[in-house]
Write a protein that holds these residues in place. Sequence first.
Motif, PDB file in Angstrom:
ATOM      1  N   HIS A  65       0.823  -1.214   0.000  1.00 23.06           N
ATOM      2  CA  HIS A  65       0.000   0.000   0.000  1.00 23.06           C
ATOM      3  C   HIS A  65       0.851   1.254   0.000  1.00 23.06           C
ATOM      4  CE1 HIS A  65       0.623  -0.949   4.312  1.00 23.06           C
ATOM      5  NE2 HIS A  65       0.729   0.351   4.440  1.00 23.06           N
ATOM      6  N   HIS A  67       0.737   5.535   1.252  1.00 24.46           N
ATOM      7  CA  HIS A  67       0.074   6.538   2.089  1.00 24.46           C
ATOM      8  C   HIS A  67       0.129   7.898   1.412  1.00 24.46           C
ATOM      9  CE1 HIS A  67      -0.185   3.933   5.660  1.00 24.46           C
ATOM     10  NE2 HIS A  67       0.971   3.450   5.264  1.00 24.46           N
ATOM     11  N   TYR A  82       9.453  -4.083   6.362  1.00 22.14           N
ATOM     12  CA  TYR A  82       8.826  -3.887   5.068  1.00 22.14           C
ATOM     13  C   TYR A  82       9.624  -4.662   4.037  1.00 22.14           C
ATOM     14  CZ  TYR A  82       6.061   0.026   6.901  1.00 22.14           C
ATOM     15  OH  TYR A  82       5.188   0.803   7.601  1.00 22.14           O
ATOM     16  N   GLU A  97       6.903   7.154   8.454  1.00 25.06           N
ATOM     17  CA  GLU A  97       6.684   6.806   7.056  1.00 25.06           C
ATOM     18  C   GLU A  97       6.227   8.067   6.333  1.00 25.06           C
ATOM     19  OE1 GLU A  97       3.814   3.685   6.927  1.00 25.06           O
ATOM     20  OE2 GLU A  97       4.752   2.560   8.534  1.00 25.06           O
ATOM     21  N   HIS A 103       4.871   0.323   0.644  1.00 23.12           N
ATOM     22  CA  HIS A 103       5.495  -0.745   1.431  1.00 23.12           C
ATOM     23  C   HIS A 103       4.536  -1.896   1.727  1.00 23.12           C
ATOM     24  CE1 HIS A 103       4.441   2.441   4.574  1.00 23.12           C
ATOM     25  NE2 HIS A 103       3.477   1.568   4.571  1.00 23.12           N
TER      26      HIS A 103
HETATM   27 FE   LIG Z   1       1.764   1.614   5.826  1.00 24.44          FE
END
Ligand SMILES: [Fe+2]
Length: 167
Positions: A65, A67, A82, A97, A103
Amino acid sequence: MPTLAAFQSSAHMVREIVELAQPADEREWVPQGEQIWFRPLMLDRTTGTVANLLRVRRGGNLGRHIHNAPVFGYVIKGSWRYLEHDWVASQGSFVYEPPGEVHTLVVDAQGEHDEMITFFIVQGGLIKVDDDGKPVGYDNSLTKIALCERWYAQCGLGIDHVQRFVR
Ligand SMILES: [Fe+2]
């Protein structure tokens, strides 16, 4: 100018949340996938921010996914990594992140613990992507609230149980 007391009794004040983060009742943990659960702590409908504990047991894989806003994490128990990076976040680690980060969170076989628990503050949405980076789904504070409602109704805590975490 309004007095402090008037301000604090305003209908517009948002209620605070004080909860035992790691609950005694296992039903508080909301199933999110194979070997994956989350424990909601604050689900903000307007900013999309989610504060929660994520619990992943050995073999669990959160799926790839991306972000669109920052994520902050603090590892309470166990460790995880990850697939896209060469570092391991272990108990006591802080993780930042940045937006745009793609990741896949995995929990490997562990010695002392067979699960990890991490406190995450996730801002904005999460877009699930396939191996080619194409969007295949999404997650945000509203999908989390819906998941909680469904699970809490099913497990007996009641559909309204999630409201204590919603702001
Ligand atoms: Fe995440």
